[in-house]
Design a protein around this motif. Structure first.
Motif, short mmCIF file in Angstrom:
data_model
loop_
_atom_site.label_atom_id
_atom_site.label_comp_id
_atom_site.label_asym_id
_atom_site.label_seq_id
_atom_site.Cartn_x
_atom_site.Cartn_y
_atom_site.Cartn_z
N LYS A 208 -1.41 2.88 -2.57
CA LYS A 208 -2.44 3.95 -2.04
C LYS A 208 -1.54 5.12 -1.89
CE LYS A 208 -5.84 1.42 0.33
NZ LYS A 208 -6.67 1.33 1.62
N ARG A 209 -0.11 5.18 -1.63
CA ARG A 209 0.65 6.19 -1.34
C ARG A 209 2.34 6.02 -1.99
NH1 ARG A 209 2.53 9.75 4.16
NH2 ARG A 209 3.39 11.36 2.95
N LEU A 210 2.60 7.01 -2.71
CA LEU A 210 3.99 6.86 -3.12
C LEU A 210 4.71 8.19 -2.91
CD1 LEU A 210 6.17 5.66 -4.99
CD2 LEU A 210 5.15 6.85 -6.96
N ILE A 211 5.97 7.86 -2.36
CA ILE A 211 7.01 9.15 -2.00
C ILE A 211 8.23 8.65 -2.75
CG2 ILE A 211 8.31 10.34 -0.31
CD1 ILE A 211 6.42 9.69 1.93
N LEU A 212 8.56 9.71 -3.84
CA LEU A 212 9.58 9.40 -4.60
C LEU A 212 10.32 10.58 -4.79
CD1 LEU A 212 11.11 7.70 -7.09
CD2 LEU A 212 9.29 8.79 -8.71
N ILE A 213 11.64 10.29 -4.55
CA ILE A 213 12.65 11.32 -4.48
C ILE A 213 13.77 10.97 -5.28
CG2 ILE A 213 14.46 12.45 -2.92
CD1 ILE A 213 12.60 12.05 -0.42
N GLU B 20 0.80 -1.18 -0.03
CA GLU B 20 -0.05 -0.05 0.10
C GLU B 20 0.92 1.19 -0.12
OE1 GLU B 20 -2.73 -0.15 3.09
OE2 GLU B 20 -4.04 -1.79 2.28
N GLU B 21 2.13 1.49 0.55
CA GLU B 21 2.82 2.39 0.65
C GLU B 21 4.23 1.88 0.20
OE1 GLU B 21 2.76 4.41 4.53
OE2 GLU B 21 0.43 4.19 4.65
N LEU C 86 0.37 11.26 -3.67
CA LEU C 86 1.70 11.15 -4.39
C LEU C 86 2.71 12.32 -3.90
CD1 LEU C 86 3.74 10.39 -6.77
CD2 LEU C 86 2.25 12.11 -8.20
N ASP C 87 3.76 12.04 -3.49
CA ASP C 87 4.68 12.98 -3.08
C ASP C 87 5.83 12.81 -4.01
OD1 ASP C 87 3.29 12.20 -0.68
OD2 ASP C 87 4.11 14.33 -0.09
N LEU C 88 6.21 13.69 -5.20
CA LEU C 88 7.30 13.59 -6.09
C LEU C 88 8.24 14.71 -6.08
CD1 LEU C 88 8.47 12.19 -8.53
CD2 LEU C 88 6.85 13.44 -9.68
N LEU C 89 9.50 14.45 -5.61
CA LEU C 89 10.58 15.50 -5.78
C LEU C 89 11.40 15.20 -6.69
CD1 LEU C 89 12.28 17.45 -2.83
CD2 LEU C 89 13.57 16.36 -4.81
N ASP C 90 11.64 15.47 -7.80
CA ASP C 90 12.38 15.05 -9.01
C ASP C 90 13.34 16.11 -9.79
OD1 ASP C 90 13.50 13.75 -10.95
OD2 ASP C 90 11.72 12.93 -11.77
N TYR C 91 14.27 16.20 -9.50
CA TYR C 91 15.18 17.09 -10.11
C TYR C 91 16.15 16.40 -11.21
CZ TYR C 91 14.14 21.33 -7.33
OH TYR C 91 13.44 22.41 -6.80
N VAL C 92 15.72 15.42 -11.56
CA VAL C 92 16.55 14.40 -12.25
C VAL C 92 15.94 13.97 -13.60
CG1 VAL C 92 17.57 12.11 -12.39
CG2 VAL C 92 17.69 13.43 -10.37
N SER C 93 14.62 13.47 -13.78
CA SER C 93 14.14 12.73 -14.76
C SER C 93 13.77 13.80 -15.76
CB SER C 93 12.91 12.04 -14.26
OG SER C 93 13.09 11.13 -13.30
N ASP C 94 13.98 13.33 -17.14
CA ASP C 94 13.54 14.09 -18.38
C ASP C 94 12.09 13.79 -18.46
OD1 ASP C 94 16.22 15.10 -18.82
OD2 ASP C 94 17.01 13.33 -19.90
N ASP C 95 11.44 12.71 -18.12
CA ASP C 95 10.23 12.20 -18.42
C ASP C 95 9.41 11.42 -17.25
OD1 ASP C 95 7.92 11.89 -19.84
OD2 ASP C 95 8.89 10.46 -21.21
#
Length: 321
Positions: free
Chosen positions: A91-96, A68-69, A123-132
């Motif tokens: 149900k919950r995703l934290i992606l850094i 779920e998390e 959704l918690d998304l901190l992304d200074y990397v991905s192009d897509d």
């Protein structure tokens, strides 16, 4: 369960019937056996874990039918460019993806994130990397915190505007959104999709982008009820305030509360405040944090703000000094 440097994961870990929470920390190379079955696992924490293969995480997820998390902080030297997260029970995703991430292969390939989670609620998304960043089958009740920057060294094929458009198209059903964005150039400013369900928006913009973010979100959020504006340093911008060509539906029909933090009193700030107060027909309350180091500056701000005409006769202007 926590794993320390050079710790070898026992094979029995991947077939535990009772394991509910699994926390794997940096210092290991995750190798997933052919047989993985963790029927009770609900919370998984992967903190700077090196993947043996690009599909290592996917192989692990397939053996977690009750998950779920998920928390993932990408390893800074991860050279597996694509990260696929496809979990139907999620149900919950934290992606850094941190800014110092080593990115781009020898062939110029950039990092990509693909998320397919039909039951995702947070959704918690901190992304200074991905192009897509691609989100598929997102929930209509989604709450999202999104921080997407452009300060990293981008690949030649990277298009920040296209990246942002694709990301928001994937969460177009979001109801509660906290977004931190930074548009590098006017030419690369994205066209945002219509966010039909968005009722609560917290928007943080840098000095260069300033109020231009606000115009875009007002136009694409027809049901917006609560708006919170924050700035990195200051809300105003060197660019002129460009109001929408037509008054957005959210101002005419729905917007009830506005909160302004770090108001510095620049000309563009007042122009934006005047536009909001004049056109928000159902506004009930606007709270502005006007705290300055100089009392005379605070008085000047107060004098200007209280003189702005209001489109809503019942609106309350709350100024914090």
């Amino acid at each position: 369960m926590c794993v320390e440097d050079n710790f070898k994961l026992p094979p029995t870990l991947f077939t535990s019937k009772t394991l509910v929470v699994l926390n794997l920390v940096s210092g290991i190379v995750l190798k997933v056996p052919a047989s993985v079955w963790l029927p009770s696992l609900k919370v998984l924490d992967l903190d700077s874990i090196e993947r043996e293969k690009e599909d290592t995480f996917e192989s692990l997820f397939r053996g977690c039918p009750a998950l779920e998390e998920l928390y993932i902080e990408r390893w800074t030297l991860d050279t597996n460019w694509v990260l696929n997260i496809s979990i139907p029970t999620f149900k919950r995703l934290i992606l850094i993806c941190p800014e110092d991430h080593f990115r781009g292969g020898s062939d110029g390939q950039g990092c990509k994130v693909v998320i397919n989670t039909p039951k995702l609620e947070q959704l918690d998304l901190l992304d200074y990397v991905s192009d897509d960043s691609v989100l598929e089958n997102s929930s209509s009740s989604l709450k999202a915190v999104v921080d997407i920057g452009h300060t990293h060294s981008i690949t030649e094929t990277n298009n920040y505007g296209s990246h942002i458009h694709k990301l928001f198209s994937g969460i177009k059903n979001v109801k509660f959104l906290d977004a931190t964005l930074s548009f590098p150039t006017e030419d690369d400013t994205p066209v945002l999709p219509t966010l039909h369900n968005l009722t609560h928006l917290t928007l943080t913009a840098d000095h260069e982008s300033g109020w231009n973010f606000l115009t875009d979100f007002l136009e694409c959020s027809p049901r917006l009820e609560v708006l919170t504006l924050k700035g990195n340093g200051q809300l105003g911008s060197a660019k002129c305030w460009s109001p929408p060509q037509r008054v957005p539906n959210c101002l005419l029909l729905h917007l009830e509360e506005i909160k302004i933090k770090k108001f510095n009193g620049e000309e563009n700030d007042f122009e934006a405040m005047e536009y909001l107060l004049k056109n928000a027909k159902f506004l009930k309350k606007m709270t502005i944090d006007c705290r300055q180091s100089n009392v005379n500056e605070e008085f000047c701000i107060w004098k200007k703000l209280i003189g702005i005409p209001r489109g809503s006769k019942t609106s309350l202007l709350n100024l914090i000094f």
